[in-house]
Motif scaffolding. Structure first.
Motif, PDB file in Angstrom:
ATOM      1  N   ILE A  82      37.247  56.060  52.701  1.00 34.78           N
ATOM      2  CA  ILE A  82      37.099  54.624  52.909  1.00 34.78           C
ATOM      3  C   ILE A  82      36.000  54.127  51.983  1.00 34.78           C
ATOM      4  CG2 ILE A  82      36.497  52.786  54.531  1.00 34.78           C
ATOM      5  CD1 ILE A  82      37.699  54.431  56.766  1.00 34.78           C
ATOM      6  N   ASN A  83      36.327  53.125  51.179  1.00 33.93           N
ATOM      7  CA  ASN A  83      35.345  52.550  50.268  1.00 33.93           C
ATOM      8  C   ASN A  83      34.510  51.522  51.025  1.00 33.93           C
ATOM      9  OD1 ASN A  83      33.885  51.588  48.113  1.00 33.93           O
ATOM     10  ND2 ASN A  83      35.614  50.648  47.057  1.00 33.93           N
ATOM     11  N   VAL A  84      33.189  51.707  51.026  1.00 33.31           N
ATOM     12  CA  VAL A  84      32.301  50.775  51.725  1.00 33.31           C
ATOM     13  C   VAL A  84      31.398  50.035  50.743  1.00 33.31           C
ATOM     14  CG1 VAL A  84      32.360  52.095  53.875  1.00 33.31           C
ATOM     15  CG2 VAL A  84      30.584  52.596  52.174  1.00 33.31           C
ATOM     16  N   GLY A  85      31.767  50.076  49.444  1.00 38.43           N
ATOM     17  CA  GLY A  85      30.998  49.380  48.423  1.00 38.43           C
ATOM     18  C   GLY A  85      31.883  48.483  47.590  1.00 38.43           C
ATOM     19  N   GLY A  86      31.541  48.334  46.303  1.00 39.72           N
ATOM     20  CA  GLY A  86      32.346  47.541  45.390  1.00 39.72           C
ATOM     21  C   GLY A  86      33.642  48.251  45.025  1.00 39.72           C
ATOM     22  N   GLY A 121      33.146  47.222  36.640  1.00 41.84           N
ATOM     23  CA  GLY A 121      31.694  47.113  36.600  1.00 41.84           C
ATOM     24  C   GLY A 121      31.026  47.054  37.951  1.00 41.84           C
ATOM     25  N   GLU A 122      31.761  47.346  39.018  1.00 36.67           N
ATOM     26  CA  GLU A 122      31.202  47.302  40.361  1.00 36.67           C
ATOM     27  C   GLU A 122      30.755  48.694  40.816  1.00 36.67           C
ATOM     28  OE1 GLU A 122      33.349  45.056  43.265  1.00 36.67           O
ATOM     29  OE2 GLU A 122      34.284  43.782  41.754  1.00 36.67           O
ATOM     30  N   GLN A 123      30.015  48.728  41.920  1.00 35.47           N
ATOM     31  CA  GLN A 123      29.500  49.991  42.440  1.00 35.47           C
ATOM     32  C   GLN A 123      30.202  50.385  43.743  1.00 35.47           C
ATOM     33  OE1 GLN A 123      27.110  52.465  41.290  1.00 35.47           O
ATOM     34  NE2 GLN A 123      28.440  53.323  42.853  1.00 35.47           N
ATOM     35  N   PRO A 124      31.189  51.289  43.656  1.00 35.33           N
ATOM     36  CA  PRO A 124      31.838  51.749  44.894  1.00 35.33           C
ATOM     37  C   PRO A 124      30.966  52.749  45.635  1.00 35.33           C
ATOM     38  CG  PRO A 124      32.729  52.938  43.030  1.00 35.33           C
ATOM     39  CD  PRO A 124      31.740  51.941  42.467  1.00 35.33           C
TER      40      PRO A 124
END
Length: 278
Positions: A82-86, A121-124
């Motif tokens: 589960i991705n909880v970032g970008g 360019g996001e931070q996952p």
């Protein structure tokens, strides 16, 4: 780089004797996200692995660890992400899956290569659970539109929340792993109340979206002999099959629940009335 640690299972009679430091040592997982690293904790509770993966400026490959004694991480396991970032990307045996925040991916047993990357360019921040598996089921993404959503709680009890079932048997076939996330609405702080236990499976809670400077008190232990652990944002706690798992924060937050064991019936639980807890 992959870092890993090991946790033995704890007898409830022993847990009654633990003071704060020992309780945290046995059940709390503090540092899940480190830049360009994979952090894994192998638990003897149904052999669940809890992990955090944070690719910043390079992709990270999920490698096997010595406890598995297998050539590949998923030779005898299944995986929930589960991705909880970008926004980010998970590549499974050459197939790319884009995951936005609060989207999930189930990866079936026998998959050889799993690679985690950032995108746009996001931070996952990829939170993972992995359990032993006896059969291969197809890899499947569960987006926001596929989630099974349940409205729970009441504002007068400060527990109004939205439960998102993601990796559950009504949506995706698994051997034993189940995962989802619950979002507390503003002004609501209690999760999983009334509390419950389920002797047929263990659970892990991962807390996120907690405001800076705030905290969550996670309650555990046997219903008649409870304990608490204070957690910060992006920390997780292991919950044995004999333990309740509930919490209250100093502000609202979200959390991921993951389960492993012999029973895929989500509703199979033994409820503990709030006024019966001790």
């Amino acid at each position: 780089m992959t870092n890993f640690s090991f946790r033995y299972a704890t007898n409830p009679s022993d847990a009654k004797k633990y003071e704060t430091n020992e309780l945290r040592k046995q059940f709390l997982i503090e540092n899940l996200f480190v830049e360009n690293e994979i952090q894994l904790t192998y638990s003897m509770y149904d052999r669940l692995i809890v992990g955090g993966i944070m690719p910043v400026n390079k992709s990270l490959k999920l490698e096997t660890i010595p406890y598995l004694k297998s050539e590949n991480f998923l030779d005898r396991r299944e995986l929930g992400i589960i991705n909880v970032g970008g926004s980010g990307t998970v590549t499974v045996d050459g197939v790319e899956y884009d995951l936005q925040k609060k989207e999930a991916l189930y990866v079936g047993q026998g998959s050889k290569e799993v690679i985690f990357s950032g995108s746009n360019g996001e931070q996952p921040l990829f939170y993972i659970n992995s359990a032993p598996a006896h059969k291969k089921f197809p890899t499947k993404k569960i987006g926001k539109e596929e989630a099974e959503i349940i409205q729970l709680g009441e504002e007068k009890f400060a527990n109004k929340r939205v439960l998102n079932k993601l990796i559950v048997n009504s949506i995706v076939e698994t051997c034993q792993l189940q995962m989802g996330l619950t979002e507390l609405l503003p002004g609501n702080v209690w999760n999983t109340m009334p509390a419950h236990t389920h002797n047929r499976r263990m659970e892990a809670y991962f807390y996120f979206d907690l405001e800076s400077g705030q905290t969550i008190s996670h309650f555990m232990g046997e219903p008649q002999n409870t304990r608490h652990i204070f957690l910060q944002n992006h920390q997780a706690v292991l919950s044995p099959e004999w333990s309740i798992h509930s919490g209250a924060g100093t502000s609202n937050y979200s959390f991921v629940w993951g389960m492993a064991g012999e029973n895929l019936d989500y509703s199979d639980m033994d409820i503990c009335a709030p006024n019966e807890l001790k």
